[in-house]
Design an enzyme around this catalytic site. Structure first.
Site, mmCIF file in Angstrom:
data_model
loop_
_atom_site.group_PDB
_atom_site.id
_atom_site.type_symbol
_atom_site.label_atom_id
_atom_site.label_comp_id
_atom_site.label_asym_id
_atom_site.label_seq_id
_atom_site.Cartn_x
_atom_site.Cartn_y
_atom_site.Cartn_z
ATOM 1 N N ARG A 27 17.391 94.779 37.436
ATOM 2 C CA ARG A 27 18.070 95.456 36.323
ATOM 3 C C ARG A 27 19.306 94.704 35.841
ATOM 4 O O ARG A 27 19.899 95.043 34.817
ATOM 5 C CB ARG A 27 18.494 96.870 36.745
ATOM 6 C CG ARG A 27 17.365 97.753 37.150
ATOM 7 C CD ARG A 27 17.879 99.095 37.607
ATOM 8 N NE ARG A 27 18.429 99.836 36.500
ATOM 9 C CZ ARG A 27 17.734 100.651 35.718
ATOM 10 N NH1 ARG A 27 16.449 100.814 35.928
ATOM 11 N NH2 ARG A 27 18.316 101.301 34.740
ATOM 12 N N ASN A 99 26.497 102.633 34.688
ATOM 13 C CA ASN A 99 25.477 101.914 33.917
ATOM 14 C C ASN A 99 25.470 102.560 32.538
ATOM 15 O O ASN A 99 25.387 103.778 32.435
ATOM 16 C CB ASN A 99 24.122 102.092 34.626
ATOM 17 C CG ASN A 99 22.949 101.665 33.772
ATOM 18 O OD1 ASN A 99 23.083 100.809 32.901
ATOM 19 N ND2 ASN A 99 21.795 102.254 34.026
ATOM 20 N N LYS A 489 7.110 84.622 26.682
ATOM 21 C CA LYS A 489 7.080 84.389 28.135
ATOM 22 C C LYS A 489 7.728 83.045 28.462
ATOM 23 O O LYS A 489 8.506 82.926 29.390
ATOM 24 C CB LYS A 489 5.644 84.359 28.685
ATOM 25 C CG LYS A 489 4.916 85.655 28.902
ATOM 26 C CD LYS A 489 5.438 86.563 29.973
ATOM 27 C CE LYS A 489 6.527 87.427 29.514
ATOM 28 N NZ LYS A 489 6.356 88.645 28.875
#
Ligand code: G6P
Length: 612
Positions: A27, A99, A489
């Site tokens: 994260r 967060n 990607k």
């Protein structure tokens, strides 16, 4: 963005926190920190990864049965030791991890500075903890009440945990916009941004809702109140996830493991929903809204990143099979451009994490205009899954690698099922054709397995092009989104500039870039407008570009022109994206690895983008 973990109970908190932070590192990973309560409140934090934090605390006092931990993805202030969480209140008595983003932090900070407060960091979080303590002292209220008053002044998103010296028998949590899960153990509690740090200790969890505050005492029961001080009853859920799903299982990286899991994850996405022998496609989660979908004036797909690419494939699928008009929107654009939304519109929100802030905001906007919202999410119980009227989980299993792989193919699989179901219900395709397509979709996991056999040749190609500074990806029709996804990607994990383009559009710009150094990846299956793609390949060759072609097994024509060829099994045109994406995932993986990049944790990125 940012991972939060907390513990209160009879165990030492530190090992729980560190293990949890490793699980949450996907994260955010630019700095990390912990705070532990024993007789004193000890805070340790450092720039860098969780491993750096672990090294930093060697020989330090890490005792304590209550603690909080944070792994950060910077929003306010660069990644450094000062900006890392936890942050302390002016008296150093309260520690906070957070967060999200406090949007009005600048005006709050100005007021606090005028009242004589000084700040060590540039973060919005430090402003919040100063505000909380200021209220606590001036209004002579307890910490929970001070938090409630402070949060009523805050604009923005937060998932936060507080611990305080002198009040050292509790964890205090609050949530709005960013996720928080509480794990209920035996005489102990855990809290985290997602369930991955919790599952090895307990399967019983409570998902905190927006504007809720949880008070978790050292001894006694969890209590939930709202910011406006209403009492709430905590509802617990049972986690279905297995521990081995979030471990590497012998693979060098999560990304590689997740690429190789695709035969299974695609099968799981179809499980119980597709039965080719009986000719049944049934997405149970949307049954109640099927009529709405079938009669929708149009479907609007909102998503971000890789999920947006899946949405584009969905547009082609639904329009071709079910003949319902589809628009695909970046959630971040949709939410701010005052879009026209009708009550009979159906909005499909696609999200792996189910937490993407822009997608969530786009849902709320569409909901406020009366549209029906369907979710396609991977994470069970996530904010988006809960904000939608109905939906279907992709069931790809936890995706930890920051670059999305198996979630994408699962999303496309689900959209294929949806398009088939709608086409059937609307009577839009002949039954015989419907049956053919269901048989073919059912065969896809086996064909994915065959596709993975190309790994050796892909590794060789990666070795040849690892030092390229630009790549072009071309595809047409269903494979245009595949070209976008292939380029994304490569950018994400190898930091090579890459562009995805519809092959024919190349003439309107990118062709100027082509020379004998430029690798051009062309998705050229023997389906659709194959001949046109052959002409596009000729155009690249005429400018000395290097062609890496993804072709159908046994192809002769492209092979004649291409410099390198990667074969995928034959399938229906509309299912090619599922197969053709896989070699592109592997190509990016091997190139990134050869360039020495951190495949699972690419720089500047985070898996779950909970800020806009
Ligand atoms: C981030 C991730 C991407 C993902 C995108 C949307 O950028 O790094 O892999 O595609 O967010 O996330 P979602 O969870 O909504 O699919």
């Amino acid at each position: 963005m940012c991972g939060i973990v907390a513990y209160i109970g009879p165990k030492q908190a530190f090992p729980v926190l560190i293990k949890g932070l490793y699980r949450l590192e996907y994260r955010g990973y630019d700095s990390a920190g912990i705070a532990l309560l024993n007789d004193s409140l000890n805070v340790y934090k450092t720039k860098g990864k969780v491993a750096d934090l672990e090294a930093h605390v060697i020989n330090k006092d890490i005792k304590g049965n209550i603690g909080i931990g944070h792994t950060r993805w910077a929003t306010h202030g660069e990644p450094n030791n000062e900006n890392a969480h936890p942050h302390l209140s002016p008296s150093q008595n309260i520690a906070i991890i957070h967060n999200g983003i406090i949007e009005n932090y600048a005006s709050l900070k100005k007021e606090l500075v005028n009242r004589g407060y000084t700040f060590r960091s540039e973060t919005d979080t430090e402003v919040l903890i100063h505000l909380i303590e200021d209220i606590q002292i001036n209004e002579k209220v307890d910490l929970v009440e001070a938090l409630q008053i402070a949060l009523s002044q805050v604009i923005g998103a937060y998932a936060l945990v507080l611990i305080a010296k002198g009040d050292n028998d509790k964890l205090i949590l609050a949530k709005k916009g960013s996720p928080l899960v509480i794990g209920i153990g035996n005489g102990e509690y855990y809290a985290a941004s997602d369930a991955t740090p919790i599952i090895e200790y307990t399967r019983e969890v409570v998902y905190l809702e927006d504007e809720e505050i949880a008070i978790i005492p050292r001894y006694g029961e969890l209590k939930i109140k709202t910011v406006k001080n209403q009492d709430k009853t905590p509802y617990s859920h049972k986690l279905e996830m297995q521990l081995n799903e979030i471990e590497k299982g012998g693979f060098e990286h999560f990304m590689l493991k997740e690429i190789y899991e695709q035969p299974r994850s695609i099968k799981d996405s179809m499980r119980g929903r597709l039965n080719a022998i009986q000719g049944v496609v049934n997405l149970g989660g949307i049954a109640q809204y099927e009529n709405k979908l079938v009669n929708a004036r149009r479907i609007i797909i909102v998503a971000c990143g890789t999920s947006w690419h899946a949405g584009l494939v969905g547009e082609y699928l639904i329009e071709e099979l079910a003949r319902i008009s589809v628009e695909v929107e970046y959630a971040s654009e949709f939410r701010y451009r005052n879009p026209i939304i009708y009550e009979d519109d159906v909005v499909i929100a696609i999200s792996q994490s189910g937490e993407t802030a822009d997608t969530l905001a786009a849902i709320e906007l569409a909901k406020s205009k009366g549209a029906t919202i369907i979710g396609i999410c991977n994470v069970v119980g996530s904010s988006i899954a809960r904000a939608t009227h109905a939906g279907s989980y992709t069931h790809a299993g936890p995706e930890i690698g920051v670059a999305s792989t198996k979630a994408f193919t699962a999303q496309v699989t689900l959209l294929s099922l949806l398009a088939l179901q709608l086409a059937y219900t609307k009577g839009q395709i002949p039954y015989k054709r419907f049956r053919e397509l269901t048989y073919e979709l059912e065969a896809i996991p086996k064909k994915v397995e065959e596709t993975l056999e190309a790994n050796t040749i892909i590794k060789e190609i990666a070795g040849i092009f690892k030092n390229a500074s630009n790549f072009l990806y071309l595809g047409r029709g269903y494979n245009f989104p595949v070209a976008l996804e292939g380029a994304l990607k490569l950018k994400e994990i190898s930091y090579i500039h890459a562009e995805g383009y519809p092959a024919a559009e190349m003439k309107h710009g990118p062709i100027a870039l082509i020379d004998d150094h430029m690798p051009v990846v062309v998705i050229a299956p023997n389906k659709g407008i194959y001949d046109k793609v052959l002409s596009n390949i000729q155009e690249v060759k005429a400018r000395k570009g290097i062609i890496i072609a993804v072709v159908t097994k046994g192809d002769i024509e492209v092979r004649r022109m291409a410099d390198y060829v990667i074969e995928i099994p034959e399938t229906e045109e509309m299912f090619v994206p599922i197969l053709a994406t896989i070699p592109l995932q592997l190509l990016s993986y091997h190139i990134a690895l050869l360039r020495g990049c951190n495949v699972d944790q690419p720089r500047n990125l985070a898996k779950s983008v909970t800020v806009e």
